[in-house]
Write a protein that holds these residues in place. Structure first.
Motif, PDB file in Angstrom:
ATOM      1  N   ASP A  31       0.834  -1.200   0.000  1.00  0.00           N
ATOM      2  CA  ASP A  31       0.000   0.000   0.000  1.00  0.00           C
ATOM      3  C   ASP A  31       0.868   1.250   0.000  1.00  0.00           C
ATOM      4  O   ASP A  31       0.615   2.201  -0.750  1.00  0.00           O
ATOM      5  N   LEU A  32       1.885   1.245   0.827  1.00  0.00           N
ATOM      6  CA  LEU A  32       2.791   2.390   0.909  1.00  0.00           C
ATOM      7  C   LEU A  32       3.581   2.550  -0.397  1.00  0.00           C
ATOM      8  O   LEU A  32       3.772   3.668  -0.886  1.00  0.00           O
ATOM      9  N   ALA A  33       4.007   1.430  -0.966  1.00  0.00           N
ATOM     10  CA  ALA A  33       4.726   1.490  -2.244  1.00  0.00           C
ATOM     11  C   ALA A  33       3.831   2.078  -3.332  1.00  0.00           C
ATOM     12  O   ALA A  33       4.260   2.950  -4.099  1.00  0.00           O
ATOM     13  N   ALA A  34       2.588   1.627  -3.400  1.00  0.00           N
ATOM     14  CA  ALA A  34       1.654   2.146  -4.409  1.00  0.00           C
ATOM     15  C   ALA A  34       1.425   3.642  -4.203  1.00  0.00           C
ATOM     16  O   ALA A  34       1.378   4.413  -5.172  1.00  0.00           O
ATOM     17  N   PHE A  35       1.293   4.059  -2.948  1.00  0.00           N
ATOM     18  CA  PHE A  35       1.085   5.479  -2.674  1.00  0.00           C
ATOM     19  C   PHE A  35       2.269   6.316  -3.161  1.00  0.00           C
ATOM     20  O   PHE A  35       2.095   7.348  -3.810  1.00  0.00           O
ATOM     21  N   LEU A  81       6.195  12.125 -18.683  1.00  0.00           N
ATOM     22  CA  LEU A  81       5.297  11.067 -19.174  1.00  0.00           C
ATOM     23  C   LEU A  81       5.830   9.690 -18.785  1.00  0.00           C
ATOM     24  O   LEU A  81       5.062   8.820 -18.351  1.00  0.00           O
ATOM     25  N   ALA A  82       7.128   9.486 -18.917  1.00  0.00           N
ATOM     26  CA  ALA A  82       7.724   8.204 -18.533  1.00  0.00           C
ATOM     27  C   ALA A  82       7.556   7.961 -17.032  1.00  0.00           C
ATOM     28  O   ALA A  82       7.274   6.832 -16.607  1.00  0.00           O
ATOM     29  N   VAL A  83       7.713   9.005 -16.239  1.00  0.00           N
ATOM     30  CA  VAL A  83       7.547   8.872 -14.782  1.00  0.00           C
ATOM     31  C   VAL A  83       6.110   8.505 -14.442  1.00  0.00           C
ATOM     32  O   VAL A  83       5.860   7.643 -13.590  1.00  0.00           O
ATOM     33  N   PHE A  84       5.154   9.134 -15.111  1.00  0.00           N
ATOM     34  CA  PHE A  84       3.747   8.806 -14.846  1.00  0.00           C
ATOM     35  C   PHE A  84       3.402   7.384 -15.278  1.00  0.00           C
ATOM     36  O   PHE A  84       2.711   6.659 -14.561  1.00  0.00           O
ATOM     37  N   VAL A  85       3.884   6.972 -16.436  1.00  0.00           N
ATOM     38  CA  VAL A  85       3.631   5.599 -16.897  1.00  0.00           C
ATOM     39  C   VAL A  85       4.294   4.603 -15.957  1.00  0.00           C
ATOM     40  O   VAL A  85       3.685   3.608 -15.555  1.00  0.00           O
ATOM     41  N   GLY A  86       5.543   4.873 -15.566  1.00  0.00           N
ATOM     42  CA  GLY A  86       6.230   3.993 -14.612  1.00  0.00           C
ATOM     43  C   GLY A  86       5.497   3.912 -13.287  1.00  0.00           C
ATOM     44  O   GLY A  86       5.363   2.833 -12.693  1.00  0.00           O
ATOM     45  N   GLY A  87       5.017   5.049 -12.808  1.00  0.00           N
ATOM     46  CA  GLY A  87       4.242   5.057 -11.570  1.00  0.00           C
ATOM     47  C   GLY A  87       2.980   4.229 -11.691  1.00  0.00           C
ATOM     48  O   GLY A  87       2.640   3.450 -10.793  1.00  0.00           O
ATOM     49  N   LEU A  88       2.285   4.360 -12.805  1.00  0.00           N
ATOM     50  CA  LEU A  88       1.048   3.598 -13.018  1.00  0.00           C
ATOM     51  C   LEU A  88       1.325   2.101 -13.086  1.00  0.00           C
ATOM     52  O   LEU A  88       0.584   1.295 -12.494  1.00  0.00           O
ATOM     53  N   VAL A  89       2.386   1.721 -13.781  1.00  0.00           N
ATOM     54  CA  VAL A  89       2.760   0.302 -13.850  1.00  0.00           C
ATOM     55  C   VAL A  89       3.056  -0.227 -12.438  1.00  0.00           C
ATOM     56  O   VAL A  89       2.605  -1.314 -12.064  1.00  0.00           O
ATOM     57  N   GLY A  90       3.781   0.556 -11.656  1.00  0.00           N
ATOM     58  CA  GLY A  90       4.080   0.148 -10.281  1.00  0.00           C
ATOM     59  C   GLY A  90       2.843   0.056  -9.412  1.00  0.00           C
ATOM     60  O   GLY A  90       2.710  -0.852  -8.591  1.00  0.00           O
ATOM     61  N   TRP A  95      -0.840  -3.362  -6.321  1.00  0.00           N
ATOM     62  CA  TRP A  95      -2.205  -2.875  -6.155  1.00  0.00           C
ATOM     63  C   TRP A  95      -2.562  -2.821  -4.667  1.00  0.00           C
ATOM     64  O   TRP A  95      -2.324  -3.777  -3.928  1.00  0.00           O
ATOM     65  N   PRO A  96      -3.141  -1.717  -4.210  1.00  0.00           N
ATOM     66  CA  PRO A  96      -3.495  -1.566  -2.789  1.00  0.00           C
ATOM     67  C   PRO A  96      -4.438  -2.656  -2.290  1.00  0.00           C
ATOM     68  O   PRO A  96      -5.205  -3.240  -3.053  1.00  0.00           O
TER      69      PRO A  96
END
Length: 153
Positions: A31-35, A81-90, A95-96
């Motif tokens: 959960d913390l990682a996803a946040f 954009l790469a940071v946002f895509v990477g964040g979304l993949v992570g 998944w929380p």
């Protein structure tokens, strides 16, 4: 000055919340990682916005954005954009554990996307009393106008 200081204050506030408050409610590691995967892109964009506004005091109304800075900003536009895509993949990978936490993570990530759009795609920030009237004009953000003017040198 106030726009830059405001953005940097937002970075500090969100980071402090992420460090001190969020771990008290998100006890599971995933959960913390996803946040943090949702928060990091937001902090990255706000940091750029704060720096831009503080630096822009040197040229807005007097000259153009320096060419070197324009190149950095142009590269950051795509890096974001790469940071946002990477964040979304992570976020998907970690998944929380519950829907309320997923909503918090999703809202945080989407807030970052909105900030990105506001700086690099279409101006979304207007005073509340005129927001509905102004946002419909799909104006180019000041940062992008400065970037384009710098390229015309």
């Amino acid at each position: 000055m106030s726009l830059g200081a405001g953005e940097l204050t937002s970075v500090a506030t969100f980071a402090m919340l992420g460090v001190w408050f969020v771990p008290t409610i998100l006890v599971m590691g995933k959960d913390l990682a996803a946040f943090w995967l949702a928060l990091a892109p937001l902090l990255f964009v706000l940091l750029q916005g704060g720096a831009y506004w503080l630096l822009a005091r040197n040229w807005v109304g007097a000259s153009r954005m320096p060419v070197g800075l324009a190149r950095v900003v142009g590269a950051l536009k795509w890096l974001n954009l790469a940071v946002f895509v990477g964040g979304l993949v992570g976020i998907v990978a970690w998944w929380p554990s519950s829907w309320p936490i997923a909503a918090l993570v999703g809202f945080t990530w989407v807030f970052g996307v909105v900030e990105y759009l506001n700086y690099f795609v279409v101006r979304l920030s207007y005073p509340a009393r005129v927001w509905l009237l102004e946002v419909r004009h799909f104006r180019t953000p000041r940062l992008m106008r400065d970037l384009r003017q710098s390229a015309r040198r």
